[in-house]
Design a protein around this motif. Structure first.
Motif, PDB file in Angstrom:
ATOM      1  N   LYS A 158      36.334  -7.124  26.333  1.00 32.76           N
ATOM      2  CA  LYS A 158      35.562  -6.002  26.877  1.00 32.76           C
ATOM      3  C   LYS A 158      36.491  -4.800  26.844  1.00 32.76           C
ATOM      4  O   LYS A 158      37.535  -4.804  27.467  1.00 32.76           O
ATOM      5  N   LEU A 159      36.077  -3.791  26.094  1.00 32.78           N
ATOM      6  CA  LEU A 159      36.929  -2.621  25.914  1.00 32.78           C
ATOM      7  C   LEU A 159      36.381  -1.450  26.720  1.00 32.78           C
ATOM      8  O   LEU A 159      35.221  -1.092  26.584  1.00 32.78           O
ATOM      9  N   ILE A 160      37.210  -0.860  27.550  1.00 37.73           N
ATOM     10  CA  ILE A 160      36.786   0.342  28.287  1.00 37.73           C
ATOM     11  C   ILE A 160      37.812   1.430  28.001  1.00 37.73           C
ATOM     12  O   ILE A 160      39.015   1.197  28.138  1.00 37.73           O
ATOM     13  N   THR A 161      37.325   2.593  27.559  1.00 36.72           N
ATOM     14  CA  THR A 161      38.252   3.699  27.292  1.00 36.72           C
ATOM     15  C   THR A 161      37.930   4.861  28.212  1.00 36.72           C
ATOM     16  O   THR A 161      36.793   5.043  28.655  1.00 36.72           O
ATOM     17  N   ARG A 162      38.967   5.658  28.447  1.00 38.20           N
ATOM     18  CA  ARG A 162      38.829   6.818  29.315  1.00 38.20           C
ATOM     19  C   ARG A 162      37.818   7.799  28.734  1.00 38.20           C
ATOM     20  O   ARG A 162      36.949   8.309  29.440  1.00 38.20           O
ATOM     21  N   ASP A 163      37.920   8.044  27.441  1.00 34.89           N
ATOM     22  CA  ASP A 163      37.059   9.047  26.806  1.00 34.89           C
ATOM     23  C   ASP A 163      35.585   8.669  26.891  1.00 34.89           C
ATOM     24  O   ASP A 163      34.739   9.478  27.267  1.00 34.89           O
ATOM     25  N   ALA A 164      35.267   7.438  26.511  1.00 31.89           N
ATOM     26  CA  ALA A 164      33.865   7.012  26.521  1.00 31.89           C
ATOM     27  C   ALA A 164      33.301   7.029  27.943  1.00 31.89           C
ATOM     28  O   ALA A 164      32.153   7.419  28.173  1.00 31.89           O
ATOM     29  N   SER A 165      34.122   6.620  28.907  1.00 29.87           N
ATOM     30  CA  SER A 165      33.672   6.607  30.309  1.00 29.87           C
ATOM     31  C   SER A 165      33.393   8.026  30.773  1.00 29.87           C
ATOM     32  O   SER A 165      32.383   8.305  31.429  1.00 29.87           O
ATOM     33  N   ARG A 166      34.288   8.947  30.398  1.00 25.89           N
ATOM     34  CA  ARG A 166      34.112  10.335  30.821  1.00 25.89           C
ATOM     35  C   ARG A 166      32.875  10.942  30.175  1.00 25.89           C
ATOM     36  O   ARG A 166      32.101  11.629  30.819  1.00 25.89           O
ATOM     37  N   ASN A 167      32.659  10.635  28.885  1.00 22.10           N
ATOM     38  CA  ASN A 167      31.509  11.200  28.177  1.00 22.10           C
ATOM     39  C   ASN A 167      30.196  10.790  28.816  1.00 22.10           C
ATOM     40  O   ASN A 167      29.289  11.605  29.014  1.00 22.10           O
TER      41      ASN A 167
END
Lengths: 291, 376
Positions: A158-167
């Motif tokens: 399960k991949l969580i990135t800062r950018d995608a979460s912020r978007n």
């Protein structure tokens, strides 16, 4: 209804002031429901011209899956599309078609409203359901990264990135503001997945500071599941990572009467939008002849 | 650090039998079985008090070894180890809910890992006297309790990118599948449904699903089908009566179980039990400590009481267990004593007294029937 202020149509208008919209009929019951839509739009004299394209998976030599180029070009030209359900074959070796489409067009936010429909009575009609789920659409458990470590032991990443979460958080708050929604709730399991869901939650909190007019709170996913079944009226806009959004939105669809009533929109960069029904291909129904 | 970050992916347990039917070992002194009692945090001590009061009233041959973990911190390894040792020694435990701590693994997750209580069984049943949107529900949710998303293996590979590993093994999937079918057989259930997300997580949930399908072939008298988890969530709010026994991997179940509790009336009404090969732990099905109501005695003790009734049956004290379940159902059906979650304002203790009163009536009826029989 999604406001134009959040997703303004940027595609070209034709000489007759019709808008060209790409249509992917899809699989199973897709062609039937797509033709229903065309009939209804025609009867309503809606200023829409349809540009139909078939979509099927093409497995490249490098192992990546893509869709036919004419379909891709059409969406980038028109900036707006309507898509029927597409089949995800289990065990065929290529990635889900729906995932491929999301990645191709950078569809980062999936918006799923659930509103009680007058005339459709469910045990929850009295409560009056009117909530919107904004689901992160590109990563999380749906990264498609899995491998067999040793025979009999499988790992799924399960991949969580800062950018995608912020978007997706930005989208959720902007949606709330533009559609006069009072509050946004972030759903997560950061008590268990402290780093991954923790990062998602942190980004939601940071974005909420830029929207002081919108009330923000976070809730554990299991608490939310419980509360929405008890009292769905307390929920407004909800933002969450990918898998939770997929499952939770089916739950809310059930509250209003089922998947057959639930619409959604996938939002991409630069105003690109692809709309679709939440339900799947319902292959058994698709095989029956329709009158 | 209390526990190391990485645990072995493969289980070393070689036994295949589970402790569904009967209690085979444990601590017994003077005819009384010793059971570990961990009241837990929040309203835990209050609902545990209900159980101890009821057991005393019923003169049940059970002795409680109470372990207090309410002040557990990272540094207090002794208290935590004490609880684990006690549970392993006694083989049976009754547990409230432990509050989530700041450690990377919560206490509840650590318990499951150390005790290898791999099968968590939640019973959701409708009560006649509790009005909800649905009725006639009696479903059992069986969850694999030790791996999956709760493996707690996370790392930040580069700044701003976090990976969380979900581990599914064939060994544990086969184990839980066998448990589910054995449980269905033992409790006269007709159907087992595997809940999964294998259309997206093709390898991991795909493995879980194929293990269930393989096991199903060994139990031809039990119907088997599969359902994708998002459809299940939808079906639960539209037609929950269709479900019988459900088996699923770790996070899937947790995601679904909380709405189930409200389908039947709330977190206060759902009991659960967790099984390992030599151990059984009974606790409320929904993990709510309700910290803000601590000390006020407003919590509904039914979930804890039903869990303790199932524990009595596990200890082969079937009559006592059945009587307790009947008494609880009678109290709920009469609707004269309802705690806050059921729309009333009865306290925890008043609810306990109502159950005691029903037990006396039940006992009186049994004596009358026996007297009639002996006269005949």
């Amino acid at each position: 209804m999604l406001s134009g202020r959040v997703c303004k149509l940027l595609g070209p208008a034709l000489a007759r002031h019709n808008h060209t919209v790409t249509l992917f009929p899809g699989d199973g019951i897709g062609p039937q429901i797509s033709s229903s839509v065309k009939e209804i739009f025609s009867a309503a004299d809606a200023p829409i011209e349809w540009e139909e394209h078939e979509v099927y998976p093409i497995l490249e030599k490098d192992g990546k899956t893509r869709i036919p180029q004419p379909a891709i070009d059409s969406i980038f030209k028109n900036k707006i599309g309507l898509k029927g359900p597409m089949r995800t074959a289990i065990g065929k070796g290529h990635v889900s078609l729906n995932l491929t489409i999301r990645r191709t067009f950078g569809l980062y936010a999936n918006v799923r409203p659930a509103k009680s429909v007058p005339g459709v009575t469910t045990p929850y009609s009295e409560n009056g359901v009117d909530c919107v789920i904004v689901r992160e659409n590109t990563e999380g458990e749906y990264s498609g990264i899995e491998h067999t470590v040793v025979p009999g032991v499988v790992q799924s990443v399960k991949l969580i990135t800062r950018d995608a979460s912020r978007n997706v958080a930005e989208y959720a708050f902007k949606y709330a503001r533009d559609n006069n929604r009072a509050n946004v709730v972030a759903l997560h399991k950061a008590n268990i997945m402290k780093m991954s869901d923790g990062m998602f939650l942190e980004q939601c909190r940071l974005v909420s500071e830029k929207y002081p007019d919108i009330k923000f709170r976070d809730m554990y996913l299991d608490s939310a599941c419980m509360k929405i079944v008890k009292d769905p009226g307390q929920f407004d806009v909800m933002v969450m990572p990918n898998l939770y959004g997929d499952i939770f939105s089916d739950l809310t669809a059930g509250l209003i009467g089922g998947l057959g009533l639930a619409p959604s929109g996938n939002m991409g960069r630069d105003g690109l939008a692809l709309y679709e029904a939440v339900h799947g291909t319902a292959d058994e129904l698709g095989r029956k002849k329709q009158g | 650090m209390l526990r190391t970050l990485v645990r072995p992916a493969l289980s070393t347990v070689s036994k295949s039998a589970s402790t569904i039917s009967g209690f085979k070992s444990g601590t017994k002194y003077g005819g009384k079985t010793t059971v570990t009692l961990i009241p837990g945090d929040g309203v835990g001590p209050e609902i545990a008090e209900s159980v101890t009061t009821l057991f005393k009233e019923m003169s049940v041959p059970v002795e409680f070894e109470t372990i207090d973990l309410t002040k557990y911190t990272l540094n207090d390894e002794g208290a935590f180890n004490n609880a684990i040792t006690s549970l392993k020694r006694n083989g049976v435990g009754l547990k409230g809910v432990l509050n989530r701590s700041g450690d990377f693994r919560t206490h509840n997750v650590e318990f499951r890992g150390d005790l290898d209580t791999y099968a968590n069984v939640v019973r959701c049943m409708s009560f006649e006297g509790v009005k909800t949107h649905h009725s006639g529900i009696d479903l059992i949710a069986i969850r694999e309790n030790t791996e999956g998303e709760y493996s707690c293996l996370e790392h930040e590979s580069v700044s701003g990118v976090v990976e969380c590993l979900k581990v599914i093994t064939r060994e544990k999937s086969m184990r839980i599948a066998k448990f589910a079918f054995d449980y269905a057989l033992e409790h006269n259930r007709k159907k087992v449904t595997c809940i999964h997300k294998a259309n997206i997580m093709k390898l991991s949930d795909g493995l879980f699903k194929s293990c269930c399908a393989e096991t199903a072939k060994l139990y031809p008298s039990i119907d088997y089908d599969e359902q994708i988890v998002d459809n299940t969530c939808q079906q639960l709010v539209i037609n929950p009566q269709q479900f019988d026994v459900m088996v699923m991997p770790n996070l899937v179940r947790n995601r679904c179980i909380q709405p189930w509790s409200w389908l039947v009336g709330g977190a206060g009404l759902v009991p659960s039990k967790s099984f390992g090969d030599d151990i059984a732990v009974f606790e409320p099905g929904a993990r709510h400590t309700w910290m803000e109501m601590k000390g006020m005695y407003v919590a509904n003790p039914v979930a804890m009481v039903l869990s303790s009734a199932f524990m009595l049956k596990h200890l082969m004290l079937n009559e006592a267990g059945d009587n307790l379940i009947t008494a609880v159902k009678q109290v709920l059906n009469k609707r004269t004593c309802q705690t806050r979650d059921l729309g009333g304002n009865a306290t925890t203790r008043e609810m306990t007294r109502a159950i005691i009163s029903e037990l006396h009536e039940l006992h009186a009826r049994e004596r009358t029937e026996q007297a009639n029989l002996s006269n005949y």
